[in-house]
Design an enzyme around this catalytic site. Structure first.
Site, PDB file in Angstrom:
ATOM      1  N   HIS A 145       0.840  -1.187   0.000  1.00 55.76           N
ATOM      2  CA  HIS A 145       0.000   0.000   0.000  1.00 55.76           C
ATOM      3  C   HIS A 145       0.878   1.241   0.000  1.00 55.76           C
ATOM      4  O   HIS A 145       1.898   1.301   0.703  1.00 55.76           O
ATOM      5  CB  HIS A 145      -0.907   0.034   1.237  1.00 55.76           C
ATOM      6  CG  HIS A 145      -2.110  -0.833   1.131  1.00 55.76           C
ATOM      7  ND1 HIS A 145      -3.226  -0.479   0.424  1.00 55.76           N
ATOM      8  CD2 HIS A 145      -2.366  -2.068   1.641  1.00 55.76           C
ATOM      9  CE1 HIS A 145      -4.130  -1.447   0.509  1.00 55.76           C
ATOM     10  NE2 HIS A 145      -3.628  -2.427   1.243  1.00 55.76           N
TER      11      HIS A 145
ATOM     12  N   ALA B 131      15.719 -19.094   8.348  1.00 59.61           N
ATOM     13  CA  ALA B 131      14.470 -18.962   9.086  1.00 59.61           C
ATOM     14  C   ALA B 131      14.389 -17.605   9.775  1.00 59.61           C
ATOM     15  O   ALA B 131      15.354 -17.148  10.389  1.00 59.61           O
ATOM     16  CB  ALA B 131      14.345 -20.076  10.118  1.00 59.61           C
TER      17      ALA B 131
END
Length: 584
Positions: A126, A173
């Site tokens: 956005h 990770a």
């Protein structure tokens, strides 16, 4: 749906969804009922609106949320339970989206990409430019995410919009990936950074004196300028020798390199090299003789120039179409060689002179943009250059023909890449970027018209140039480097990602300076111990002409072009071509 075991087994309730959470074992272990159910699900998905396609031995869990407009899974690719997919997802073979993976927006995965549980690939964002408008009401700006081949993405990783993940890399990770990941790197942390190299050969070379800033000026510009000046000096001193080795005095014709047959392009490359390094025509042949011979090769009926036959005489073009291989390129190289010799085509390019605006649009539409963007760009380059030559000769063509070129191209530029056409099947941007150079050289660059989406062009080129399969020093060729250098030079006035552009230019320039072979010039492909037996690595006129031009483009982007003492002329002229009222 029972994958195995007794119905009385206490673990049976957990096994009922085993394949949903461990889909990689489905096709080797599932029973016939489970396989039939999965095949029925895939048929149901592909029978709906277009955009869904599954390769053999794919698996999509019924416990996943699949809301894509486009979903194309390569062979043996899997979507596990809890995955949330939306937008456009295209994968290669053997890709796995593990449980609770989120993949949204325009995402492309290469072959053998494994994505850990709870990882998010978010290929949109956005805007937040207006503080008085709630963020969720502001426009979305999608750039897309591209992941190369053989990539392991760990659990709880977040990859943000606009990122390219290079092949054979590892995302540890928990990594938050906000910038491109180099091929072969292991990255981790927030924001992610390179921790080590899974592929040692992909690691950057240790910084040289020129790149560490120990020379004069920023980033060792003084040392780089000295190296550039040294190449220019050697090239000028050896220009006569470079040209002479490719000249057949018995026929009065140039070949690209010794032992090759003479071609139209070789005559033009000789003119370009001589003009650049010697300031005049090739000394092996009188300039007036060369000029009149090139003019005589143009077919008066079509305005095209055919290929040379075995005797060195021009063949008449087989037809009137611009889309005719070497004949197409001759519109460019012969026209510019004649300009350098103080002349021009004696006849207009007839097929272009008769084109209505609707014919131009039809011509552009029929090009193979989606599958062969370079070929499409090649023929658009020819169209634009033919229009230019006709205008220079006082043949303006049909009303609106030139305007139709820029109108169609402007409306059809991809908002995500700023370019035209689709990626290669492997997700590579090679066709798109190379096609962009050819398209814009003969149109926007030649006519001096602003590009429709310059910042997206910069994004796309900087993403493309990180591909080590094309831009590692031993894998470079003149075409691929020129097709990067010219778009970056053409968009330089935007100032967008300027430091990254300079870094790329300096790196490629340092590589290029090492490709010159004394007394012979440049080969089309960079010399390297692993490729020295390949014909394209042998120095010749084509490679010399192209590398000299792109060295200037890179040097100008790097801020050291004055040290070269030359500026490209002819076909690789950086500024717009002159009009009737300009001097050539």
């Amino acid at each position: 749906m029972n994958p195995g075991g007794s119905a009385d087994d206490a673990r049976e309730p957990f096994r009922r969804q085993a394949f949903d959470f461990s889909p990689w074992s489905f096709w080797s272990s599932a029973d016939e009922e489970a396989r039939a159910d999965q095949e029925a699900l895939q048929r149901q998905l592909t029978a709906g609106p277009p955009g869904y396609r599954f390769g053999p031995r794919c698996f999509v869990s019924r416990l996943a949320s699949v809301q894509n407009e486009v979903l194309e899974l390569g062979p043996s690719s899997y979507v596990a339970a809890g995955a949330y997919l939306s937008g456009s997802l295209r994968t290669g073979r053997n890709c796995t989206l593990n449980p609770y993976t989120v993949v949204r927006g325009e995402v492309r995965l290469g072959d053998a990409v494994r994505i850990g549980a709870h990882t998010s690939l978010l290929a949109f964002n956005h805007t937040m430019t207006d503080p008085d408008v709630e963020v969720f009401r502001q426009p979305v700006t999608p750039k897309g995410i591209t992941v190369g081949d053989d990539v392991w993405i760990g659990s709880h990783v977040v990859v943000l919009d606009g990122v390219t993940v290079g092949s054979r890399s590892v995302l540890a990770a928990g990594a938050v990936v906000t910038k491109d990941v180099p091929a072969g790197a292991v990255v981790g942390g927030n924001p992610a950074r390179v921790l080590r190299w899974r592929v040692p050969d992909a690691a950057p070379a240790p910084a040289s004196t020129a790149s560490t800033g120990s020379g004069t000026g920023e980033n060792g510009t003084g040392d780089l300028a000295a190296a550039v000046a040294d190449l220019s000096r050697r090239a000028r001193e050896q220009a006569g020798e470079v040209l002479d080795r490719c000249y057949d005095p018995a026929r009065g014709l140039f070949a690209d390199r010794p032992g090759a047959p003479p071609t139209v392009r070789a005559q033009c490359d000789a003119v370009e090299v001589a003009a650049l390094l010697l300031g005049g025509p090739p000394p092996q042949l009188d300039g007036e003789e060369q000029r009149e011979r090139l003019r005589s090769w143009q077919d008066a009926r079509t305005g095209l120039v055919g290929q040379l036959d075995d005797s060195g005489s021009p063949r008449r073009p087989a037809g009137t179409q611009l889309e005719d291989g070497d004949v197409s390129y001759h519109v460019l190289c012969v026209g510019y060689a004649l300009e350098l010799l103080g002349s021009g085509f004696p006849h207009p390019v007839a097929v272009v002179a008769d084109m209505e605006a609707s014919d131009v649009v039809a011509y552009l539409r029929r090009q193979p943009w989606q599958h062969r963007a370079w070929t499409a760009g090649n023929y658009v380059d020819t169209l634009g250059t033919a229009l230019h030559w006709n205008q220079r000769a006082g043949v303006p063509g049909r009303p609106g023909a030139v305007e139709a070129v820029f109108g169609w191209l402007g409306l059809n530029a991809d908002p995500a890449t700023g370019m035209w056409g689709g990626r290669d099947p492997d997700g590579s941007l090679l066709q798109v970027v190379n096609g962009f150079y050819r398209t814009t050289r003969g149109t926007y660059a030649q006519f001096g018209v602003p590009l429709p989406r310059p910042e997206r062009v910069v994004d796309t080129v900087l993403q493309h140039v990180r591909d080590p399969q094309l831009f590692a020093p031993g894998r470079q060729n003149a075409c691929n480097v020129l097709d990067v250098a010219h778009p970056l030079w053409l968009t330089r006035s935007t100032g967008y990602r300027a430091e990254e552009v300079r870094d790329v230019a300096r790196r490629l320039l340092r590589d290029a300076l090492g490709h010159w072979t004394d007394g012979q010039g440049f080969g089309f492909q960079a010399p390297h111990p692993s490729t020295r037996s390949l014909e394209p690595t042998r120095p010749g006129l084509q490679g010399t002409e192209m590398w000299l031009a792109l060295v200037w483009l890179l040097a100008d982007l790097a801020g050291v072009a004055p040290a070269l003492g030359y500026r490209p002329r002819g076909i690789h002229r950086p500024e717009p071509a002159p009009t009737n009222g300009d001097q050539a």
